[in-house]
Design an enzyme around this catalytic site. Structure first.
Site, mmCIF file in Angstrom:
data_model
loop_
_atom_site.group_PDB
_atom_site.id
_atom_site.type_symbol
_atom_site.label_atom_id
_atom_site.label_comp_id
_atom_site.label_asym_id
_atom_site.label_seq_id
_atom_site.Cartn_x
_atom_site.Cartn_y
_atom_site.Cartn_z
ATOM 1 N N GLY A 12 0.812 -1.217 0.000
ATOM 2 C CA GLY A 12 0.000 0.000 0.000
ATOM 3 C C GLY A 12 0.846 1.268 0.000
ATOM 4 O O GLY A 12 2.077 1.213 -0.063
ATOM 5 N N TYR A 143 -15.000 4.257 8.007
ATOM 6 C CA TYR A 143 -13.560 4.191 8.272
ATOM 7 C C TYR A 143 -13.232 4.851 9.620
ATOM 8 O O TYR A 143 -12.497 4.298 10.444
ATOM 9 C CB TYR A 143 -12.856 4.914 7.124
ATOM 10 C CG TYR A 143 -11.372 5.079 7.249
ATOM 11 C CD1 TYR A 143 -10.522 3.989 7.167
ATOM 12 C CD2 TYR A 143 -10.803 6.354 7.382
ATOM 13 C CE1 TYR A 143 -9.146 4.157 7.236
ATOM 14 C CE2 TYR A 143 -9.430 6.524 7.439
ATOM 15 C CZ TYR A 143 -8.612 5.419 7.368
ATOM 16 O OH TYR A 143 -7.251 5.591 7.427
ATOM 17 N N LYS A 147 -11.567 3.359 13.061
ATOM 18 C CA LYS A 147 -10.327 3.893 13.633
ATOM 19 C C LYS A 147 -10.526 4.272 15.105
ATOM 20 O O LYS A 147 -9.669 3.980 15.943
ATOM 21 C CB LYS A 147 -9.823 5.087 12.820
ATOM 22 C CG LYS A 147 -9.246 4.705 11.470
ATOM 23 C CD LYS A 147 -8.024 3.794 11.623
ATOM 24 C CE LYS A 147 -7.456 3.311 10.314
ATOM 25 N NZ LYS A 147 -6.413 2.285 10.470
#
Ligand code: SER
Length: 323
Positions: A12, A143, A147
């Site tokens: 990534g 997301y 987190k």
């Protein structure tokens, strides 16, 4: 025997750069990049590489044992924009990827863990300017929810089981060696390629959307810095605020115009605008600065001139090799 370092999600945007930096520091043999697929990159032919799905806990345990791993960087995750498109898988990957590592570290005792959080852990009720370390969070994206939950679990595993886990809340990351994928802040990388290819860019965020950003070199320095800090200096075991620069698409375009005067930008905000609108404009990272000596190096003008110079060099090399 000295332990080795496992990078999960090594192909990534951060993983590629971290693989390079850690190999330079520790030697090729001590760094084991891994990902679900082996990308066709010279970097990954130069040393060990493991095909690894972080959701396969049994295989993860084997890799950790086989390579005598004592440090793990768990970077495999879906970013903000892709998570909105596939919430169930994002939750599975982002949470269970972390749980697998934390549970292995709980049993194994001598495993140091890095796991990244993000500015996306904040939400629309967070004070947007100079956002403090401790404040209202309430993330509104899939997301961001993963987190924030992950941050709480990191602190929990540290408090209850003594797991040495360390984390930072990355701002948007900008680099030239690797491609970003699926993030809301990625406009600030795409813009450079468009500026150099055809002098034009259509931003998917509106002109005055200010977001915290950081040059990849600084992000890698912070990542390695927090992992090398003595355990007692890492006082926050959820995740540290981290800041580099903040700017809007319009300000970034103005800075690019200093190098490419004919550059033009227009704006066509899409679904990512509402994600960006829920995130801070700027971050107070004084805890990271005090606790483990963080400082950033790249301001906006250095960031922009580095991106333009380095992407130009890459393009020149690819033209040469294709001739
Ligand atoms: N850069 C990330 C994203 O845009 C935020 O952490 O998804």
């Amino acid at each position: 025997m000295q332990g080795n370092i496992l990078i999960i999600g090594a192909s990534g945007q951060i993983g590629i750069e971290l693989t390079m930096a850690l190999r330079t520091k520790h030697g090729v043999d001590r760094v084991i990049p891994s990902d679900i697929r082996k990308p066709d990159l010279e970097l990954f032919n130069e040393g060990p590489f493991e095909i690894l799905n972080v959701l396969d806990k049994a295989r993860l345990e084997e890799v950790i044992a086989e390579h005598n791993i004592t440090e793990v960087y768990q970077l495999a995750a879906l970013l903000s924009a892709t998570s909105e498109k596939n919430p169930a898988f994002a939750w599975d990957l982002n949470m269970n990827g972390l749980f697998h590592i934390l549970d292995i570290a709980k049993e194994k005792k001598n495993l140091k863990v890095f796991w990244p959080s993000s500015i996306a852990a904040f939400g629309p009720n967070t004070p947007a300017d100079n956002t403090p370390q401790y404040t209202i969070m309430e993330p509104s994206s899939v997301y961001g929810i993963s987190k924030l939950a992950g941050e709480r679990w990191c602190e929990y595993y540290f408090q209850k089981f003594g797991v040495d886990v360390r984390s930072i809340r990355y701002p948007g990351l900008i680099g030239y060696r690797s491609e970003p994928g699926g993030g809301t802040t990625d406009y600030a990388v795409d813009i450079f390629y468009h500026a150099l290819d055809n002098g034009k860019y259509t931003s998917f965020l509106s002109e005055n959307t200010m977001l915290p950003m950081m040059m990849m070199e600084d992000a890698i320095k912070a990542t390695i810095g927090i992992m090398e800090a003595p355990s007692e200096s890492v006082k926050i075991r959820s995740s540290y605020n981290l800041a580099g620069v903040s700017f809007t698409p319009k300000e970034l375009a103005e800075e690019i115009k200093k190098h490419i005067p004919s550059f033009e930008i227009d704006y066509a905000p899409d679904f990512r605008q509402s994600l960006a609108d829920s995130w801070p404009n700027s971050i107070d990272d004084s805890s990271a600065r005090q606790d483990w000596g963080w400082n950033h190096e790249y301001d906006m003008s250095k960031l922009v001139s580095t991106m333009i110079t380095e992407i130009r060099k890459k393009k020149a090399v690819s033209i040469e090799t294709s001739n």
